[in-house]
Every structure is written in structure tokens, then in C-alpha cells.
Design a protein around this motif. Structure first.
Motif, PDB file in Angstrom:
ATOM      1  N   HIS A  96     -25.139 -28.116 -57.668  1.00  0.00           N
ATOM      2  CA  HIS A  96     -24.670 -26.987 -58.495  1.00  0.00           C
ATOM      3  C   HIS A  96     -24.187 -25.897 -57.561  1.00  0.00           C
ATOM      4  O   HIS A  96     -24.989 -25.241 -56.885  1.00  0.00           O
ATOM      5  CB  HIS A  96     -25.795 -26.435 -59.388  1.00  0.00           C
ATOM      6  CG  HIS A  96     -25.376 -25.208 -60.170  1.00  0.00           C
ATOM      7  ND1 HIS A  96     -25.481 -25.135 -61.537  1.00  0.00           N
ATOM      8  CD2 HIS A  96     -24.845 -24.016 -59.783  1.00  0.00           C
ATOM      9  CE1 HIS A  96     -25.038 -23.942 -61.954  1.00  0.00           C
ATOM     10  NE2 HIS A  96     -24.652 -23.247 -60.893  1.00  0.00           N
ATOM     11  N   HIS A  98     -20.401 -23.358 -56.374  1.00  0.00           N
ATOM     12  CA  HIS A  98     -19.089 -22.819 -56.724  1.00  0.00           C
ATOM     13  C   HIS A  98     -18.256 -22.847 -55.447  1.00  0.00           C
ATOM     14  O   HIS A  98     -18.285 -21.894 -54.664  1.00  0.00           O
ATOM     15  CB  HIS A  98     -19.244 -21.412 -57.292  1.00  0.00           C
ATOM     16  CG  HIS A  98     -20.219 -21.371 -58.439  1.00  0.00           C
ATOM     17  ND1 HIS A  98     -19.841 -21.671 -59.726  1.00  0.00           N
ATOM     18  CD2 HIS A  98     -21.552 -21.151 -58.481  1.00  0.00           C
ATOM     19  CE1 HIS A  98     -20.901 -21.600 -60.518  1.00  0.00           C
ATOM     20  NE2 HIS A  98     -21.958 -21.290 -59.783  1.00  0.00           N
ATOM     21  N   LYS A 312     -19.032 -26.878 -68.530  1.00  0.00           N
ATOM     22  CA  LYS A 312     -20.150 -25.979 -68.236  1.00  0.00           C
ATOM     23  C   LYS A 312     -20.161 -24.847 -69.254  1.00  0.00           C
ATOM     24  O   LYS A 312     -19.133 -24.231 -69.520  1.00  0.00           O
ATOM     25  CB  LYS A 312     -19.972 -25.423 -66.824  1.00  0.00           C
ATOM     26  CG  LYS A 312     -20.759 -24.152 -66.505  1.00  0.00           C
ATOM     27  CD  LYS A 312     -22.122 -24.464 -65.923  1.00  0.00           C
ATOM     28  CE  LYS A 312     -22.929 -23.200 -65.646  1.00  0.00           C
ATOM     29  NZ  LYS A 312     -22.396 -22.356 -64.589  1.00  0.00           N
ATOM     30  N   HIS A 395     -30.305 -24.766 -63.755  1.00  0.00           N
ATOM     31  CA  HIS A 395     -31.360 -23.827 -63.348  1.00  0.00           C
ATOM     32  C   HIS A 395     -32.713 -24.187 -63.980  1.00  0.00           C
ATOM     33  O   HIS A 395     -33.683 -24.284 -63.259  1.00  0.00           O
ATOM     34  CB  HIS A 395     -30.993 -22.363 -63.616  1.00  0.00           C
ATOM     35  CG  HIS A 395     -29.597 -22.014 -63.162  1.00  0.00           C
ATOM     36  ND1 HIS A 395     -29.186 -22.236 -61.865  1.00  0.00           N
ATOM     37  CD2 HIS A 395     -28.523 -21.520 -63.813  1.00  0.00           C
ATOM     38  CE1 HIS A 395     -27.916 -21.877 -61.743  1.00  0.00           C
ATOM     39  NE2 HIS A 395     -27.484 -21.452 -62.920  1.00  0.00           N
ATOM     40  N   ASP A 458     -26.363 -23.274 -55.685  1.00  0.00           N
ATOM     41  CA  ASP A 458     -25.645 -22.251 -56.439  1.00  0.00           C
ATOM     42  C   ASP A 458     -24.839 -21.331 -55.512  1.00  0.00           C
ATOM     43  O   ASP A 458     -24.596 -20.167 -55.831  1.00  0.00           O
ATOM     44  CB  ASP A 458     -26.594 -21.421 -57.314  1.00  0.00           C
ATOM     45  CG  ASP A 458     -25.893 -20.794 -58.518  1.00  0.00           C
ATOM     46  OD1 ASP A 458     -24.705 -21.088 -58.744  1.00  0.00           O
ATOM     47  OD2 ASP A 458     -26.535 -19.990 -59.223  1.00  0.00           O
TER      48      ASP A 458
HETATM   49 ZN   LIG Z   1     -23.888 -21.248 -60.729  1.00  0.00          ZN
END
Ligand SMILES: [Zn+2]
Length: 566
Positions: A96, A98, A312, A395, A458
Motif C-alpha cells: 500500500h 503512493h 480504492k 490500514h 503508505d
Molecule cells: Zn495511503
């Protein structure tokens, strides 16, 4: 020269075999393109957990075993790397993150770690000097928990620092935005502006916006920031890819991207210029209405560099900005239970649209109320659907105890970020109180209840190195070793379990468990090689990346030596 001479001398007799069973001779094997020998190979394959050598041909692993067994794959053209005990594991995948966001963060103002709004404003003032008048200044990383007092800032210091350039600074967790007066003017936000659903405009005693926007309210400002042209998106992706590869990642699960970014990824992949494997999720919103006209990408060989198969969504905000949706009020703000960005009914409807279109759904859920809403929405799809489509919760940060077993019973993947626990541990107990804390960052409880874990960072919310995540997962300590004994140490997992959550876990989540996540013959040759052993203690953080191999090609590190002419 020395290398290949030594190899020829040591391997020839071994390859011809001295064990009982007849062994294929070197001549009977199609030679490999390259061979790794003398390593500590942790295969994560239960059929053969340890080995010392790997042979690779094209983009596939063709043999795993002892140096003698794999030596049979060395032909005259085969390149050979002697690992001398270096560690090889299946390619690490951030489950997970970006990636484009990391590229943007690398190019935007970094205000992480600043101890006061004035310190942040000083960076903004310096940046304003180098920008054309009126150009937006965007940045990321502030955290009011580091300020004294630990309260949200106002636009005032940014107005002094940058009266003419609109400023929009994202909080460290991406769930709050701090803007200056110029940005508020452009956004047309004033005391009369209502809070949008799932968002909150922080206000002073007179009702005027203070400059901080929570969750969906952020869009009021960000919608005014001009979009980036494709060449900027491409530059950011490539820059972030290099960083990710250098840290040992062979793949990423890219969460929540728009069509402009998807188009750039597709172009890079089709031109053979995307150096890291990207499994991506479309940012869901108003585009869901037209989702039935799109088709999820499929990748039966496991060789695609870019796959878009998921959507998402957000169920709530983040704990740090008290946007996480809780079943009971915040322990440190008794009037608030946080924000539902999408409630159970909205999620149920969206989940059905996404499932009917054949896409995988990943829903961000931090608070125990958000997690319950998502689990209820997935359950409402009917028996086995969430499991078949491998729906995931991103999460899964605060869980009511009775919801923990539902991950396994519904077949929902728990996508967790170990460093969130160690980043949040200074203030999470105050937000939640002791009772709820027991179900927070509870990856051991989920694993013991039969859930599949997917670990990630993340990034750019957290640092992108997977070693930090592995360390937080096994120790519940920050990189300095604090707190002694670990934060809720009963939630620790073993290093093997943590490695699985960074390899086999993401492989399952991307429908590629038949070709990825283990070092086994026939699997795609995505490998992470460390320059030493991988210890299960804090010296793990000192491990250096030696090579990263993606699809049988060296994507980071020195080329594998060519054979010398005999
Ligand atoms: Zn995220």
C-alpha cells in the motif's frame, strides 16, 4: 577471470553428481541466463524454505537448490554471481503506497518534522522567493502533534510568509490541508461555506475558516490547484521508481490514482520504461457510475509491469486529525466520533457496483466504526464474493474485538502498515484510551485469527524503506529502539511472518501467487538481494541492498558478471 576459472573448477565435478540418484548432467539442461551461487536464499516456499543457488532464464526462475544442483544450469554464456553468503529473498512489494505521490513529494516542499507553524512558514517564505507570482506552493508533512501546544495551525503565519502565492500544505497523513488566505480566496471559502459531507472546515469563534480542512473539505482547495501535465507525472513516477528500487522493492501496490496518472503508467509500461512492477487501484468516486464500461486488467503470466485491477475508496479519515470514524467518542475529544467519508449504505452500493464490474475493492478504514461498516458492506455482497474478488481493507487500524475474526471468515485481506503503529504510538493511546488500544495496529491478532496480511508503508506518508516496516512489525519499536520492549509487544510477528506479508501477501492480493512471492522454479524472477544476512534484531536496519532483480533483469545494483572466455 579468476571468478569463472574458480567456478569451472568447483562446479564441474559437482554438476556431474555424486549423490545416489542419477542427476541430469550440465549438458542436458538448457543453460540459464544467469546463476546466483553461494547465497542464503530464503525462498518462502514451504516445499524448500532454504537454498543456496538460483538459476534464471528469461524472466523466470528455472532452478532453486544447492550450488551443485543449480550448477547444472551453467552453460558457456551463463553469467554467474557468487553471493558469498549474501541473502536472497523474493522481491519485496510495498502492499500500500503512493508511488506517483512519492515522486510528487520528492518535488514538493517537505515540511516534515517541523516543530512550530512558524518553522513551516519560514520554509514557505523561502520557496515563495523562487516561484513566479501567483504560482501555487504545495507541500506535505506537517504534524500539529509536534507543535507546542499540539493544536492545528491557522493561515496567519502562512499569510505573512506568502501573501501572494496560494499555499496548500498537506498533513503528514494526507488527511488534512493547511492553506493560506490567498488559497482561501481562490477557493471562494469563507464563513458562509458549509462543511461538505465527510469533511470539516476548521473555524474560529466567529465561524471564519482557520485555514485547516479535514478530509473531503480538502477538495474545496485542492480542486483549484492546476493539474500536472503528463511529462511531470512521468518524471515523478520514474524518480520515485528509482528510489523504491534502491530500497529493495521490486513492486508496489499503487493506491488510488486518477486516469491521467493511469495513462502515463500505461505508456511507460508499453514502452518498456517502467522499471518496477505496479499493481494499481483507481481512485473511486463519481467515476463508479461508468465502471461497468471498464474492464479490469488481467495478468495470467504475472509478467505485466502495470496492472489496473482494483478500485480504492475511503470509509473515513485518519486518527491523527481525528477524522477516523469511531464507534464511541474520541478519548481526547468526547464530543466527536470522527467522520464517515462513506457510510455503510454508500459502501454497500459501491461494493456491489465494483464487484459486478469484476474489480477488486480496497477500502481505507482507520476507525473501528469505519472497519465495521466496510466488513458489513462486504458481507452484504453475499456468500464468497468478497473472498473471490480478494477485497481488502486498507490500514484496518482500529478494530473492535468481535470484528477481528470477520477478516478470515469473509476472506477480506488486512492491508496494514507496520510503521504507522510506531509513528502513531506517541498520541494514539490518548485518542483511543486503553480499552480500544488493544484492537489497534493488531496484526498479530489478525494473523492468529486466520486473516491474510499484506504489509506496506503508505509512503510518502511514511518512509519508503521496507526494512523500517519489517523492523516495526517484529519489534513494535521505532528505529531508535523505543520504547524498550515495544509498543503493545504482544502484537509482534516473526521476521518470516513479516517477510511473507511483504512478499506472498501482496502476491495473493494481486492475484499472482502462482508466479510471485516465493522463490520457486517457474516463478517470475523478481528478487531482492541484501549484502549480508537478515538478522531478526535492530541491526536489520543496517542491511544494505545489493541487487534488485525485476523480471530477470538487474533493476538496481551492479550487472552480473559475464563469463570470461575460456
Ligand atoms: Zn495511503
Amino acid at each position: 577471470m579468476f571468478r569463472s576459472a574458480l567456478l569451472a573448477a568447483t562446479l564441474a565435478p559437482l554438476a556431474l553428481g555424486c549423490g545416489g540418484a542419477p542427476k541430469p548432467s550440465a549438458q542436458s539442461q538448457t543453460p540459464a541466463d544467469f546463476v546466483l551461487l553461494g547465497g542464503a536464499v530464503r525462498t518462502l516456499d514451504p516445499a524448500r524454505p532454504e537454498a543456496s543457488a538460483i538459476a534464471v532464464r528469461g524472466d523466470r526462475i528455472v532452478a532453486v537448490g544447492t550450488d551443485a544442483e543449480v550448477g547444472a544450469f551453467i552453460g558457456p554464456e551463463t553469467r554467474v554471481e557468487r553471493l558469498s553468503g549474501r541473502t536472497v529473498i523474493p522481491g519485496l512489494v510495498d502492499g500500500h503506497c503512493h508511488l506517483h505521490g512519492l515522486g510528487a513529494a520528492l518535488e514538493s516542499l517537505d515540511v516534515r518534522g517541523k516543530k512550530s507553524p512558524e518553522d513551516v512558514a519560514r520554509l514557505v517564505a523561502a520557496e515563495a522567493k523562487s516561484r513566479a507570482p501567483g504560482e501555487w506552493i504545495t507541500g506535505r508533512g506537517w504534524d500539529q502533534n509536534l507543535f507546542t501546544p499540539a493544536t492545528f495551525p491557522t493561515h496567519a503565519p502562512l499569510d505573512v510568509a506568502s501573501p501572494d502565492h496560494p499555499v496548500a500544505l498537506t498533513r503528514i497523513d494526507g488527511h488534512a490541508l493547511w492553506a493560506n488566505a490567498a488559497a482561501l480566496r481562490l477557493a471562494g471559502v469563507d464563513a458562509k461555506t458549509a462543511d461538505p459531507p465527510g469533511g470539516r472546515i476548521l473555524r474560529d469563534a466567529t465561524g471564519a475558516p482557520t485555514g485547516v480542512f479535514i478530509d473531503n473539505a480538502m477538495d474545496l482547495v485542492t480542486a483549484k490547484i492546476p493539474g500536472e501535465p503528463p511529462e511531470v507525472i512521468e518524471r515523478r513516477i520514474l524518480r520515485a521508481s528509482e528510489r523504491a528500487l534502491s530500497l529493495g522493492l521490486t513492486g508496489v501496490h499503487e493506491m488510488g490514482i486518477d486516469d491521467a496518472t493511469i495513462a502515463v503508467y500505461r505508456k511507460l509500461a508499453s514502452e518498456g520504461r517502467l522499471p518496477i512492477r505496479v499493481y494499481a487501484y483507481l481512485a473511486g468516486g463519481s467515476n463508479l457510475a461508468a465502471l461497468s464500461q471498464r474492464k479490469p486488467d488481467v495478468d495470467p503470466q504475472g509478467t505485466a509491469m502495470f496492472v489496473l485491477r482494483g478500485v480504492k475508496l475511503f470509509a473515513d479519515g485518519a486518527l491523527g486529525s481525528r477524522g477516523a470514524a469511531l464507534l464511541a467518542p474520541y478519548a481526547d475529544e468526547p464530543k466527536s466520533t470522527g467522520l464517515s467519508i462513506a457510510d455503510r449504505n454508500t459502501l454497500t452500493e459501491a461494493a456491489r457496483i465494483i464487484a459486478d464490474a469484476g474489480f477488486q475493492l480496497a477500502v481505507h478504514a482507520i476507525g473501528d466504526r469505519a472497519n465495521r461498516d466496510v466488513l458489513d458492506a462486504f458481507a452484504a455482497l453475499g456468500e464468497g464474493r468478497a473472498r473471490a474478488l480478494r477485497f481488502r481493507i486498507e490500514h484496518a487500524q482500529v478494530l473492535a474485538p468481535e470484528d477481528i475474526p470477520r477478516f478470515a471468515s469473509l476472506g477480506v485481506l488486512a492491508s496494514m502498515q507496520p510503521t504507522h503503529a510506531t509513528s502513531d504510538m506517541p498520541w494514539a493511546p490518548a485518542r483511543l484510551g486503553p480499552e480500544r488500544l488493544r484492537g489497534a495496529y493488531a496484526w498479530r491478532s489478525l494473523l492468529d485469527a486466520g486473516a491474510r496480511l499484506v504489509f506496506g508503508s503508505d509512503f510518502p506518508v511514511e518512509e519508503p524503506s521496507p526494512l523500517l516496516g519489517l523492523w516495526a512489525a517484529i519489534s513494535r519499536q521505532d528505529p531508535s529502539g523505543a520504547p524498550p520492549g515495544g509498543f503493545m509487544p504482544e502484537q509482534r510477528v516473526t521476521l518470516d511472518e513479516a517477510l511473507a506479508a511483504f512478499t506472498t501477501g501482496p502476491a495473493y492480493a494481486s492475484f499472482t501467487e502462482a508466479t510471485h512471492g516465493r522463490i520457486a522454479p517457474g516463478n517470475v524472477a523478481d528478487l531482492t538481494i541484501f549484502s549480508g544476512v537478515l538478522p531478526a534484531d535492530r541491526s536489520l536496519l543496517d542491511a544494505k541492498i545489493d541487487h534488485v532483480i525485476v523480471g530477470g533483469k538487474v533493476a538496481f545494483g551492479a550487472a552480473i558478471p559475464k563469463p570470461e572466455a575460456p
